[in-house]
Design an enzyme around this catalytic site. Structure first.
Site, PDB file in Angstrom:
ATOM      1  N   ARG A 276      26.268  43.910  28.339  1.00  0.00           N
ATOM      2  CA  ARG A 276      26.218  45.031  29.279  1.00  0.00           C
ATOM      3  C   ARG A 276      25.742  46.333  28.653  1.00  0.00           C
ATOM      4  O   ARG A 276      24.979  47.065  29.273  1.00  0.00           O
ATOM      5  CB  ARG A 276      27.551  45.193  30.013  1.00  0.00           C
ATOM      6  CG  ARG A 276      28.665  45.840  29.247  1.00  0.00           C
ATOM      7  CD  ARG A 276      29.987  45.489  29.850  1.00  0.00           C
ATOM      8  NE  ARG A 276      30.254  44.071  29.641  1.00  0.00           N
ATOM      9  CZ  ARG A 276      30.799  43.272  30.537  1.00  0.00           C
ATOM     10  NH1 ARG A 276      31.178  43.721  31.688  1.00  0.00           N
ATOM     11  NH2 ARG A 276      31.002  42.007  30.250  1.00  0.00           N
ATOM     12  N   THR A 277      26.162  46.615  27.429  1.00  0.00           N
ATOM     13  CA  THR A 277      25.786  47.913  26.847  1.00  0.00           C
ATOM     14  C   THR A 277      24.282  47.977  26.592  1.00  0.00           C
ATOM     15  O   THR A 277      23.625  48.972  26.905  1.00  0.00           O
ATOM     16  CB  THR A 277      26.584  48.183  25.555  1.00  0.00           C
ATOM     17  OG1 THR A 277      27.980  48.067  25.854  1.00  0.00           O
ATOM     18  CG2 THR A 277      26.309  49.570  25.014  1.00  0.00           C
TER      19      THR A 277
ATOM     20  N   LYS B 270      16.279  39.107   6.074  1.00  0.00           N
ATOM     21  CA  LYS B 270      15.534  38.823   4.838  1.00  0.00           C
ATOM     22  C   LYS B 270      16.047  39.672   3.684  1.00  0.00           C
ATOM     23  O   LYS B 270      15.452  39.684   2.617  1.00  0.00           O
ATOM     24  CB  LYS B 270      14.043  39.118   5.042  1.00  0.00           C
ATOM     25  CG  LYS B 270      13.380  38.261   6.096  1.00  0.00           C
ATOM     26  CD  LYS B 270      11.892  38.560   6.133  1.00  0.00           C
ATOM     27  CE  LYS B 270      11.192  37.850   7.263  1.00  0.00           C
ATOM     28  NZ  LYS B 270       9.848  38.390   7.496  1.00  0.00           N
TER      29      LYS B 270
ATOM     30  N   ARG C  12      23.954  49.842  17.701  1.00  0.00           N
ATOM     31  CA  ARG C  12      25.278  49.203  17.609  1.00  0.00           C
ATOM     32  C   ARG C  12      25.344  48.473  16.278  1.00  0.00           C
ATOM     33  O   ARG C  12      24.389  47.778  15.911  1.00  0.00           O
ATOM     34  CB  ARG C  12      25.493  48.217  18.756  1.00  0.00           C
ATOM     35  CG  ARG C  12      26.736  47.361  18.543  1.00  0.00           C
ATOM     36  CD  ARG C  12      27.110  46.564  19.757  1.00  0.00           C
ATOM     37  NE  ARG C  12      27.693  47.409  20.777  1.00  0.00           N
ATOM     38  CZ  ARG C  12      28.355  46.950  21.838  1.00  0.00           C
ATOM     39  NH1 ARG C  12      28.486  45.652  22.016  1.00  0.00           N
ATOM     40  NH2 ARG C  12      28.869  47.776  22.722  1.00  0.00           N
TER      41      ARG C  12
ATOM     42  N   HIS D 106      32.808  54.435  20.332  1.00  0.00           N
ATOM     43  CA  HIS D 106      31.896  53.902  21.350  1.00  0.00           C
ATOM     44  C   HIS D 106      31.844  54.989  22.421  1.00  0.00           C
ATOM     45  O   HIS D 106      32.423  54.852  23.489  1.00  0.00           O
ATOM     46  CB  HIS D 106      32.472  52.587  21.881  1.00  0.00           C
ATOM     47  CG  HIS D 106      31.553  51.782  22.748  1.00  0.00           C
ATOM     48  ND1 HIS D 106      30.328  52.240  23.193  1.00  0.00           N
ATOM     49  CD2 HIS D 106      31.689  50.530  23.274  1.00  0.00           C
ATOM     50  CE1 HIS D 106      29.769  51.302  23.949  1.00  0.00           C
ATOM     51  NE2 HIS D 106      30.567  50.259  24.004  1.00  0.00           N
TER      52      HIS D 106
END
Ligand code: NCD
Length: 316
Positions: free
Chosen positions: A62-63, A90, A112, A140
């Protein structure tokens, strides 16, 4: 602070850096975007010509979708980096990845990351505006802002409310940002959950702590339930999910202790039958969970517009 620049921040890293005026500025602008989003034609061009990059180092449905829709509705060029397949795999460091992207001149970077503090660190290295979409257990901010908008619209105010936050507080950046925001707006906050799921320094937060749901829910205006974050646990936090639901899961019977007009919230994703009863979560007379998702797009549009205004007025 000039009148043309009511939101004097370069980044949106946490609620910690915001004052009550900043919070009100974002929510007021977001209210106008709620109206726009309910129309058939939802387009605006306030971010036209700007490039938004979404970098999600942790899974999100959702975010990430919400930030993508928000940017597109405002006319930005939006790119989602597939971080699972990125050069980080990598061996490239977070900062090298950020510097590489920085050289492509993005304007808004939405990040995030599983580590607390990683987004702040990244913001120090790049020239664009950075929005924290959740860092570890730290913050958040857009979630707390969308929760605040949901509460303000449902209750008609965002102060002097009794708000209960229940469940896995210890692992939750949503709880932390909400505690900061609701505290700044002068609400009374109660945290409910087993001691194993309470953060160690809980005394510093200016909240009341309850182990018993029946005590904690008495006469509250808002009940916010949190997901049990099993991916951040290394075992031993709860006896069993069944037992947890019995003691800490929100159902109609426990909710009856709150005020008759109390609203039920959850940031998602939900574990039905663990922290919340599925039928209650779907009860449109009590639950505002879908409104939270709707408010999320509007709040992110508002936050990105305010940061973009500053990008245009302040040289990098
Ligand atoms: C929250 C998160 O990622 O912190 N979810 C969200 O952003 N909607 C809460 C959670 O994962 O439980």
């Amino acid at each position: 602070m000039s009148h043309d620049q009511p939101f004097a921040h370069r980044h949106l890293l946490g609620i910690e850096q915001l004052g009550p005026r900043d919070i009100a500025t974002i929510l007021d602008l977001a209210d106008s975007y709620v109206d726009l989003n309910r129309q058939a034609s939802k387009h605006s061009d306030v971010l036209a010509g700007l490039t938004q990059i979404n970098m999600f180092f942790e899974n999100s449905t959702r975010t990430q979708a919400s930030f993508e829709i928000a940017g597109k509705r405002l006319g930005a060029d939006v790119m989602n980096m597939a971080m699972q397949a990125s050069s980080i795999k990598k061996g490239e460091t977070l900062i090298d990845t950020a510097m590489t992207l920085n050289a492509m001149h993005p304007d808004l970077l939405v990040v995030r990351h599983p580590q607390s503090g990683a987004v702040d660190l990244l913001a120090q290295k790049v020239n664009c505006a950075v929005l924290n979409a959740g860092d570890g257990r730290h913050e958040h901010p857009t979630q707390a802002l969308l929760d605040a908008l949901t509460i303000r619209r449902a209750k008609g105010r965002l102060h002097r409310l009794n708000v209960a936050i229940g469940g896995d507080i210890a692992h939750s950046r949503v709880a932390r940002s909400n505690i900061l925001l609701l505290g700044k707006m002068e609400n009374r906050i109660r945290l409910i959950g087993p001691p194993t799921l309470m953060p160690a320094q809980i005394g510093e937060f200016g909240v009341e702590v309850f182990e018993d749901m029946h005590q904690g829910l008495k006469e509250v205006d808002v009940v916010m339930m949190l997901r049990l974050q099993k991916e951040r646990m290394d075992g031993g936090f709860i006896p069993s999910e069944r037992e947890y639901y019995h003691r800490y899961g929100l159902d109609a019977e426990k909710l009856a202790l709150a005020r008759p007009d109390a609203i039920v919230m959850h940031p998602g994703p939900m574990n039905r039958g663990v922290e919340i009863d599925g039928t209650l979560a779907d009860d449109i007379n009590r639950s505002v969970i879908q409104e939270q998702v709707e408010m999320g797009v509007a709040v992110r549009m508002a936050a990105m517009e305010l940061l973009a205004r500053n990008l245009r007025s302040v040289p990098a």
